[in-house]
Write a protein that holds these residues in place. Structure first.
Motif, PDB file in Angstrom:
ATOM      1  N   ARG A 164      45.346 -63.216  92.698  1.00 54.45           N
ATOM      2  CA  ARG A 164      44.761 -63.824  93.794  1.00 54.45           C
ATOM      3  C   ARG A 164      43.176 -63.434  93.561  1.00 54.45           C
ATOM      4  O   ARG A 164      43.045 -62.690  92.606  1.00 54.45           O
ATOM      5  N   SER A 165      42.470 -63.997  94.336  1.00 58.62           N
ATOM      6  CA  SER A 165      40.907 -63.677  94.399  1.00 58.62           C
ATOM      7  C   SER A 165      40.530 -63.368  95.707  1.00 58.62           C
ATOM      8  O   SER A 165      40.939 -63.755  96.785  1.00 58.62           O
ATOM      9  N   TYR A 166      39.293 -62.292  95.785  1.00 58.83           N
ATOM     10  CA  TYR A 166      38.887 -61.900  97.030  1.00 58.83           C
ATOM     11  C   TYR A 166      37.335 -62.209  97.185  1.00 58.83           C
ATOM     12  O   TYR A 166      36.615 -62.005  95.999  1.00 58.83           O
ATOM     13  N   TRP A 167      36.664 -63.082  98.008  1.00 63.28           N
ATOM     14  CA  TRP A 167      35.560 -63.067  98.210  1.00 63.28           C
ATOM     15  C   TRP A 167      34.576 -62.036  98.670  1.00 63.28           C
ATOM     16  O   TRP A 167      35.010 -61.617  99.725  1.00 63.28           O
ATOM     17  N   ILE A 168      33.714 -61.464  97.751  1.00 66.87           N
ATOM     18  CA  ILE A 168      33.181 -60.306  98.395  1.00 66.87           C
ATOM     19  C   ILE A 168      31.469 -60.542  98.624  1.00 66.87           C
ATOM     20  O   ILE A 168      30.951 -59.410  99.029  1.00 66.87           O
ATOM     21  N   GLY A 169      31.206 -61.931  98.518  1.00 68.99           N
ATOM     22  CA  GLY A 169      29.642 -62.125  98.934  1.00 68.99           C
ATOM     23  C   GLY A 169      29.234 -63.193  98.074  1.00 68.99           C
ATOM     24  O   GLY A 169      29.815 -63.752  97.370  1.00 68.99           O
ATOM     25  N   ALA A 170      27.892 -63.104  98.000  1.00 71.93           N
ATOM     26  CA  ALA A 170      26.976 -64.285  97.253  1.00 71.93           C
ATOM     27  C   ALA A 170      25.763 -63.404  96.669  1.00 71.93           C
ATOM     28  O   ALA A 170      25.475 -62.684  97.246  1.00 71.93           O
ATOM     29  N   ARG A 171      25.483 -63.856  95.543  1.00 73.64           N
ATOM     30  CA  ARG A 171      24.179 -63.579  94.724  1.00 73.64           C
ATOM     31  C   ARG A 171      23.625 -64.710  94.194  1.00 73.64           C
ATOM     32  O   ARG A 171      24.145 -65.447  93.421  1.00 73.64           O
ATOM     33  N   HIS A 172      22.320 -64.918  94.304  1.00 71.65           N
ATOM     34  CA  HIS A 172      21.508 -66.088  93.991  1.00 71.65           C
ATOM     35  C   HIS A 172      22.156 -67.304  94.175  1.00 71.65           C
ATOM     36  O   HIS A 172      22.263 -68.343  93.416  1.00 71.65           O
ATOM     37  N   GLY A 173      22.720 -67.596  95.466  1.00 72.27           N
ATOM     38  CA  GLY A 173      23.393 -68.747  95.833  1.00 72.27           C
ATOM     39  C   GLY A 173      24.678 -69.027  95.372  1.00 72.27           C
ATOM     40  O   GLY A 173      25.277 -69.941  95.481  1.00 72.27           O
ATOM     41  N   LYS A 174      25.365 -68.010  94.590  1.00 74.59           N
ATOM     42  CA  LYS A 174      26.556 -68.089  93.949  1.00 74.59           C
ATOM     43  C   LYS A 174      27.611 -67.267  94.516  1.00 74.59           C
ATOM     44  O   LYS A 174      27.263 -66.093  94.606  1.00 74.59           O
ATOM     45  N   SER A 175      28.868 -67.728  94.966  1.00 73.04           N
ATOM     46  CA  SER A 175      29.745 -66.671  95.251  1.00 73.04           C
ATOM     47  C   SER A 175      30.281 -66.096  94.342  1.00 73.04           C
ATOM     48  O   SER A 175      30.613 -66.219  93.210  1.00 73.04           O
ATOM     49  N   ILE A 176      30.561 -64.651  94.919  1.00 76.09           N
ATOM     50  CA  ILE A 176      31.204 -63.677  93.739  1.00 76.09           C
ATOM     51  C   ILE A 176      32.684 -63.252  94.312  1.00 76.09           C
ATOM     52  O   ILE A 176      32.881 -63.129  95.308  1.00 76.09           O
ATOM     53  N   TYR A 177      33.556 -63.273  93.353  1.00 78.58           N
ATOM     54  CA  TYR A 177      35.074 -63.182  93.590  1.00 78.58           C
ATOM     55  C   TYR A 177      35.476 -62.018  92.941  1.00 78.58           C
ATOM     56  O   TYR A 177      34.967 -61.567  91.900  1.00 78.58           O
ATOM     57  N   LEU A 178      36.185 -61.111  93.580  1.00 77.68           N
ATOM     58  CA  LEU A 178      37.032 -60.077  92.838  1.00 77.68           C
ATOM     59  C   LEU A 178      38.531 -60.749  92.501  1.00 77.68           C
ATOM     60  O   LEU A 178      39.267 -60.893  93.370  1.00 77.68           O
ATOM     61  N   VAL A 179      38.648 -60.755  90.921  1.00 79.01           N
ATOM     62  CA  VAL A 179      39.905 -61.446  90.772  1.00 79.01           C
ATOM     63  C   VAL A 179      40.845 -60.337  90.322  1.00 79.01           C
ATOM     64  O   VAL A 179      40.836 -59.050  89.420  1.00 79.01           O
ATOM     65  N   ARG A 180      42.375 -60.429  90.743  1.00 78.68           N
ATOM     66  CA  ARG A 180      43.320 -59.582  90.674  1.00 78.68           C
ATOM     67  C   ARG A 180      44.320 -60.291  89.450  1.00 78.68           C
ATOM     68  O   ARG A 180      44.711 -61.625  89.903  1.00 78.68           O
ATOM     69  N   ALA A 181      44.858 -59.539  88.659  1.00 76.53           N
ATOM     70  CA  ALA A 181      45.703 -60.091  87.689  1.00 76.53           C
ATOM     71  C   ALA A 181      46.730 -58.831  87.560  1.00 76.53           C
ATOM     72  O   ALA A 181      46.611 -57.837  87.597  1.00 76.53           O
ATOM     73  N   LEU A 204      36.083 -69.996  88.900  1.00 71.61           N
ATOM     74  CA  LEU A 204      37.420 -69.462  89.849  1.00 71.61           C
ATOM     75  C   LEU A 204      38.511 -70.554  89.723  1.00 71.61           C
ATOM     76  O   LEU A 204      39.586 -70.157  89.612  1.00 71.61           O
ATOM     77  N   ARG A 205      38.158 -71.938  89.965  1.00 72.63           N
ATOM     78  CA  ARG A 205      39.205 -72.923  89.888  1.00 72.63           C
ATOM     79  C   ARG A 205      39.549 -72.952  88.130  1.00 72.63           C
ATOM     80  O   ARG A 205      40.926 -73.143  88.111  1.00 72.63           O
ATOM     81  N   GLN A 206      38.964 -72.800  87.302  1.00 75.25           N
ATOM     82  CA  GLN A 206      39.302 -72.466  86.027  1.00 75.25           C
ATOM     83  C   GLN A 206      40.537 -71.458  85.815  1.00 75.25           C
ATOM     84  O   GLN A 206      41.413 -71.917  85.260  1.00 75.25           O
ATOM     85  N   ILE A 207      40.166 -70.448  86.364  1.00 73.49           N
ATOM     86  CA  ILE A 207      41.306 -69.327  86.309  1.00 73.49           C
ATOM     87  C   ILE A 207      42.622 -69.745  87.035  1.00 73.49           C
ATOM     88  O   ILE A 207      43.477 -69.711  86.608  1.00 73.49           O
ATOM     89  N   LYS A 208      42.492 -70.262  88.289  1.00 70.82           N
ATOM     90  CA  LYS A 208      43.273 -70.613  89.022  1.00 70.82           C
ATOM     91  C   LYS A 208      44.304 -71.902  88.192  1.00 70.82           C
ATOM     92  O   LYS A 208      45.570 -71.788  88.072  1.00 70.82           O
ATOM     93  N   ASP A 209      43.654 -72.656  87.469  1.00 71.07           N
ATOM     94  CA  ASP A 209      44.241 -73.928  86.685  1.00 71.07           C
ATOM     95  C   ASP A 209      45.028 -73.246  85.538  1.00 71.07           C
ATOM     96  O   ASP A 209      46.069 -73.786  85.375  1.00 71.07           O
ATOM     97  N   LYS A 210      44.455 -72.272  84.959  1.00 64.16           N
ATOM     98  CA  LYS A 210      45.158 -71.560  83.943  1.00 64.16           C
ATOM     99  C   LYS A 210      46.246 -70.573  84.206  1.00 64.16           C
ATOM    100  O   LYS A 210      47.157 -70.443  83.263  1.00 64.16           O
TER     101      LYS A 210
END
Length: 231
Positions: A164-181, A204-210
């Protein structure tokens, strides 16, 4: 599991590491600079005591949170009220007698026993805050950089299952996620959990698709790892 070859030229984030090392190095330098200035003030105060006549004063009042007002008599018999140039973390009680040193040419210039230069206090705080942040950040960035380079030269590449992923904030208008595997070591059956940071919802969608995430691990200790995420 695939073992990586010596590919240090392709190690990612080298430029980012350099920027972060400079950034934290500046913090560390600032802390050391202010502390050095404080030490120089402490030395000047010590020299002032060595060169100046001594007197016994009486604490007559408080100012601020660390300043005191003292009354003393010079060698010529003149009674003076003066505020010492050093501050006291624990101020002596009003009415208590205290040793002090004064400048005969400028009797208001006084240093009292038990105090420290005000800049020494600020320098100590600067070393603790700026120096602490700088040293800690520099150490962790450097250690992560060395580990990543080692893994690209000697590590093994595995595929861990995206959890799963966790949204942890945004930087320069881009969402930052913590990815867990997670990955199960086929030789021991032990399950290892890996984390990595990813910027951008499209990545993140690329990761979820793979469904899987590529991770470089130390074959002798999979807890030493680097997660390869798209940039």
């Amino acid at each position: 599991m695939e073992r990586t070859g010596p590919t240090s030229s392709t190690v990612p984030h080298e430029g980012r590491d350099f920027f972060l090392l400079i950034f934290f190095g500046i913090f560390l330098s600032m802390g050391l600079l202010f502390f050095t200035i404080g030490l120089s003030e402490l030395y000047r105060q010590s020299e002032f005591k060595r060169r100046s006549p001594e007197a016994i004063g009486v604490v007559s009042n408080y100012f601020g949170s660390m300043e005191i007002l003292v009354t003393y008599t010079t060698a010529t018999g003149t009674e003076m009220y003066a505020m010492p140039g050093n501050v006291h973390l624990i101020r002596p009680a009003i009415g208590s007698r205290i040793r002090l040193w004064y400048n005969p040419q400028q009797p208001l210039e006084v240093v009292a026993q038990g105090g420290m230069p005000s800049f020494m206090l600020g320098g100590s705080l600067a070393l603790l805050i700026f120096g602490g942040v700088g040293a800690t950040g520099f150490y962790y960035v450097w250690r992560a950089r060395q580990l990543r380079r080692w893994l690209y030269e000697h590590g093994q590449r595995i595929e861990a299952a995206f959890v799963r992923s966790y949204w942890i904030g945004a930087r320069h208008g881009k969402s930052i996620y913590l990815v867990r595997a997670e990955w199960t070591d086929p030789s021991t059956g032990e399950i290892y959990t890996f984390y990595g940071f990813l910027g951008g919802a499209s990545l993140l969608r690329q990761i979820k698709d793979k469904v899987v995430v590529v991770v470089l691990i130390d074959p002798d200790d999979p807890r030493r790892y680097y997660m390869e995420l798209p940039e």
